[in-house]
Design a protein around this motif. Sequence first.
Motif, PDB file in Angstrom:
ATOM      1  N   GLY A   1       0.821  -1.212   0.000  1.00  0.00           N
ATOM      2  CA  GLY A   1       0.000   0.000   0.000  1.00  0.00           C
ATOM      3  C   GLY A   1       0.850   1.255   0.000  1.00  0.00           C
ATOM      4  O   GLY A   1       0.545   2.238  -0.693  1.00  0.00           O
ATOM      5  N   THR A   2       1.944   1.227   0.763  1.00  0.00           N
ATOM      6  CA  THR A   2       2.854   2.380   0.777  1.00  0.00           C
ATOM      7  C   THR A   2       3.471   2.591  -0.595  1.00  0.00           C
ATOM      8  O   THR A   2       3.549   3.722  -1.091  1.00  0.00           O
ATOM      9  N   LEU A   3       3.892   1.511  -1.225  1.00  0.00           N
ATOM     10  CA  LEU A   3       4.488   1.622  -2.554  1.00  0.00           C
ATOM     11  C   LEU A   3       3.485   2.149  -3.576  1.00  0.00           C
ATOM     12  O   LEU A   3       3.858   2.873  -4.513  1.00  0.00           O
ATOM     13  N   LEU A   4       2.217   1.795  -3.422  1.00  0.00           N
ATOM     14  CA  LEU A   4       1.200   2.282  -4.360  1.00  0.00           C
ATOM     15  C   LEU A   4       1.103   3.800  -4.332  1.00  0.00           C
ATOM     16  O   LEU A   4       0.791   4.433  -5.345  1.00  0.00           O
ATOM     17  N   THR A   5       1.368   4.405  -3.165  1.00  0.00           N
ATOM     18  CA  THR A   5       1.280   5.864  -3.064  1.00  0.00           C
ATOM     19  C   THR A   5       2.509   6.563  -3.632  1.00  0.00           C
ATOM     20  O   THR A   5       2.518   7.786  -3.761  1.00  0.00           O
ATOM     21  N   GLY A   6       3.567   5.784  -3.940  1.00  0.00           N
ATOM     22  CA  GLY A   6       4.817   6.374  -4.393  1.00  0.00           C
ATOM     23  C   GLY A   6       5.780   6.657  -3.262  1.00  0.00           C
ATOM     24  O   GLY A   6       6.908   7.087  -3.494  1.00  0.00           O
ATOM     25  N   ALA A   7       5.336   6.432  -2.018  1.00  0.00           N
ATOM     26  CA  ALA A   7       6.200   6.641  -0.859  1.00  0.00           C
ATOM     27  C   ALA A   7       7.078   5.418  -0.624  1.00  0.00           C
ATOM     28  O   ALA A   7       6.930   4.388  -1.283  1.00  0.00           O
ATOM     29  N   ALA A   8       7.995   5.528   0.331  1.00  0.00           N
ATOM     30  CA  ALA A   8       8.884   4.433   0.707  1.00  0.00           C
ATOM     31  C   ALA A   8       8.490   3.917   2.083  1.00  0.00           C
ATOM     32  O   ALA A   8       8.082   4.689   2.955  1.00  0.00           O
ATOM     33  N   TYR A   9       8.602   2.602   2.270  1.00  0.00           N
ATOM     34  CA  TYR A   9       8.301   2.051   3.580  1.00  0.00           C
ATOM     35  C   TYR A   9       9.591   1.804   4.367  1.00  0.00           C
ATOM     36  O   TYR A   9      10.650   1.567   3.791  1.00  0.00           O
ATOM     37  N   VAL A  10       9.466   1.884   5.686  1.00  0.00           N
ATOM     38  CA  VAL A  10      10.589   1.645   6.592  1.00  0.00           C
ATOM     39  C   VAL A  10      10.161   0.553   7.564  1.00  0.00           C
ATOM     40  O   VAL A  10       9.403   0.811   8.510  1.00  0.00           O
ATOM     41  N   PRO A  11      10.590  -0.705   7.346  1.00  0.00           N
ATOM     42  CA  PRO A  11      10.180  -1.780   8.249  1.00  0.00           C
ATOM     43  C   PRO A  11      10.942  -1.693   9.570  1.00  0.00           C
ATOM     44  O   PRO A  11      12.164  -1.567   9.591  1.00  0.00           O
ATOM     45  N   VAL A  12      10.205  -1.749  10.674  1.00  0.00           N
ATOM     46  CA  VAL A  12      10.808  -1.657  12.006  1.00  0.00           C
ATOM     47  C   VAL A  12      10.342  -2.861  12.811  1.00  0.00           C
ATOM     48  O   VAL A  12       9.125  -3.093  12.941  1.00  0.00           O
ATOM     49  N   ASP A  13      11.280  -3.618  13.332  1.00  0.00           N
ATOM     50  CA  ASP A  13      10.942  -4.784  14.134  1.00  0.00           C
ATOM     51  C   ASP A  13      10.358  -4.311  15.466  1.00  0.00           C
ATOM     52  O   ASP A  13      10.996  -3.584  16.224  1.00  0.00           O
ATOM     53  N   ARG A  14       9.122  -4.730  15.733  1.00  0.00           N
ATOM     54  CA  ARG A  14       8.464  -4.237  16.947  1.00  0.00           C
ATOM     55  C   ARG A  14       9.094  -4.828  18.207  1.00  0.00           C
ATOM     56  O   ARG A  14       8.776  -4.392  19.320  1.00  0.00           O
ATOM     57  N   ASN A  15       9.968  -5.837  18.053  1.00  0.00           N
ATOM     58  CA  ASN A  15      10.659  -6.404  19.207  1.00  0.00           C
ATOM     59  C   ASN A  15      11.942  -5.648  19.548  1.00  0.00           C
ATOM     60  O   ASN A  15      12.625  -6.001  20.508  1.00  0.00           O
TER      61      ASN A  15
END
Length: 875
Positions: free
Chosen positions: A493-507
Amino acid sequence: MITPSPQPEVIDAYPLTPTQSGMLVHILNEPHQAHYFARVTGVLAGALTQEIALEAWQSIMNRHEALRTAFVWDGLEQPLQVVVSEQSVDFEWLEDAPGDVGIGDAPTAADLANAPLWKVRMWPQSEGKTRFEWSIHHLIIDGWSATLILDEFVRSIAQRINGELIELEPAPVFADHARWLAGKSHDDDFWKEYLSGYQPKTHPKTDDKSGFAESSITLTSEEQSRLTAAAQSAGVTVPVAAQAVFSRALGGLLNSDDIVFGLAVSGRSSPMAGVEACVGMFVNNLPMRVDLTSDNLFERVQENLNALREREFTPLGTAARLGGLAPGQPLTDVVLTIRALPEVQSVHGVAIDDLHFRTPSNFSLVVEYDPADGTLSALFNTAHYSQHDVDELFRSFRKAELQHQAELRRRIGFFGPDLRGEPVDIVSRILHQAHTHPDLPAVIYDGEATSYAALLDRASDIAAFLSSRGIGRGDCVAIVLPRGPDIISAMLGTLLTGAAYVPVDRNYPRQRIDYVLSDCAAKAVLSDTESEIENAICIEDVPSSDGFEPVETEEDDLAYVIYTSGSTGAPKGVCISRGNLSFSQAARDQFYPSAPEAFLLISPFAFDSSVVGLYWALTSGGSLVVTKERDEQDIAGLANLIAEQQVSHTLMLPGLYKALLEGADAKTLSCLRTVILAGEAVPETLHHSHVSILPDCILANEYGPTETTVWALADLITPAEDRAMTIGTPIPGTQVLLLDENDRPVKANEIGEICVAGPSLARGYLGRRDETDRAFQHLKIDGDTMRVYRTGDQARCGPDGRFEYLGRGDDQIKIRGYRIEVHEVENVLASLSSVGNAAVVVGPARTVSDDELSSALERMPRGMAEQYLKTALKG
């Protein structure tokens, strides 16, 4: 309308040429298809009347025997083509443009016995303009002949309008060529050697049964100039260069390094007088075979073309039979034509504009390149090739890596094979799969499947919600979610907007999470109900939408940012662009022999190895099987999951794979077809264990830091090979250099720092210009300036071209696949109020309690802390 005369007199009969015979076989095998029924359209400029047009067409029919030819075969040992006496043209003059498209039904197989096999209709379009549609069977004429006839038609019209009718000499007859050709033999030995070992490539069928479609593009002047320059550099003609470039594009589409396509040739090298002015079916398709791993592709294509020209009268079917293919097995379903037809001249103001040829055949894809204007067009059967396929073929053709550029770069360093075709945007590929196979399982988690349609729907909801908050290109969206389909929907969904995602491990520790969110300046944080992050968007609260149209992006736009350990003491974000990601996946598609049907994803999403399975599965229509947290600690459960979901591909740490082989029953792992190792050194004995338990499974070892979009080198070892596993050779489209301390390439078998160049290099580190400049450098080597990433890893290249990893040139370490900068650990230790100096060294694991460490640090003078830590960690 004037119709053909009844019971015409036969004035000649002779055998079909080999090409005509092959065409007739296809027609009889599929009698209800419109194979080889050509349609020629155009606009004639001139003061034309119905009477003048009919007289001109009639005179042309009277002059050329091919236009009065039919075909008979019932009761005969072999089919014959028969020429009949004068006939009337099947001609129709309309007062207005017809409402239908085309000129009626194509002739059936039975109609081939009745000449003429062509018809014309014309109608006034505007003052001085008349449109025509001319349908004619390809059995009797080729494209060259069609232009000869149209040129004669223009001259005939002009003469009649001006009252200057000139009687032409008798035309050469096609029968002379056909009889000469009947005495030609085929070079059996050549075809056996030329096609030895070739396995025809098939393209997956589509669900579209609508028939044939057309598509075309025009190369820009810059692209045409680049093709011309490449031809000149290689010492070949532009048509030969176009064949080489097309070969690469087709290889990418078929995912093969060994391809054959039909190359249309004029077939007019016979010794008959006036062959260039003869109307008939001369053209032939020769099997152009291309080895795309060749260092000098243009030269190889030229050599093959020279050999084929000496045998230009051998049709594809005969070549296939002599080459050892099974009866009826086609060599290829693709044909390339380099347009080189006579011009239709303008005479006394009479001319033809907007000329277009369309000839459906038994070939699924017919591509034509016109060097005169740079037009690239395709006529394709939608049951075998989609518009998406053709678009990718065109894109690859116009952006192909040309030989002269590749050879300049090959002067230094080590190169992977050229990337076949042009990488396609990851999001576009996933959307294509979702639209093509909406009901297939895209993600499987905890025994439940999420279809491609459902995954896309949820991603669209998220995209619409983010977009409504003003998030788009250039923004970062942090994703702090547990494993499962939601995190994948959030990324997409983030990529569809043209933005970049930043995955963060919740642990992660809360302090590290807060640091990442601040450092990337996240415009939004997607999390769940358990999140304690201030202002985070709960994924469950994102409402449904009516869909979302993907934002148009550029290759340099960010796709994701992954944080790694920082050499300056703080994590740093590696910026991967959409172009990086698309290239990395295209190289993977090419390197491995098969795409995953089901990929087992074990890696954390905040770790870059997750990118491998995530995008490989979703771009190829496979299923992504996501493990639950800590599933890898239960070897028996992991093996059962592999068996239950029939996992075909996976990536894991060598240590985990060793444990899996030792702890699982071989039958539960028998579905595996490709296992990729990454993240740490591979034990020498692991390959032998793998072969003994899974002899039919491919084992690969991948090397590459996050900065090179997951990988840069890879070793693929087969069961038959008895050798140590290395970090392999450069992946497709990538250059790897080994440099000494003076930035000079080392010699073979010498040790150097691994430096990577190519389209996979990250943009750099987010907000860290100095560190980016240190790691990503522009080096001038042997006169060429290139951007490289300095990995800090040491290696040497053996005589077989494979790289042997020899460790780090600095203090960076890896533990269970995680990259750790010891300076980051040292800085955290030094930040404690009781610690004056800190040093970290690596050794065997030993548990040290918090109380023990705290007590020791508090008691020690400042100068002793470093020595204690060394002693404690060494054990």
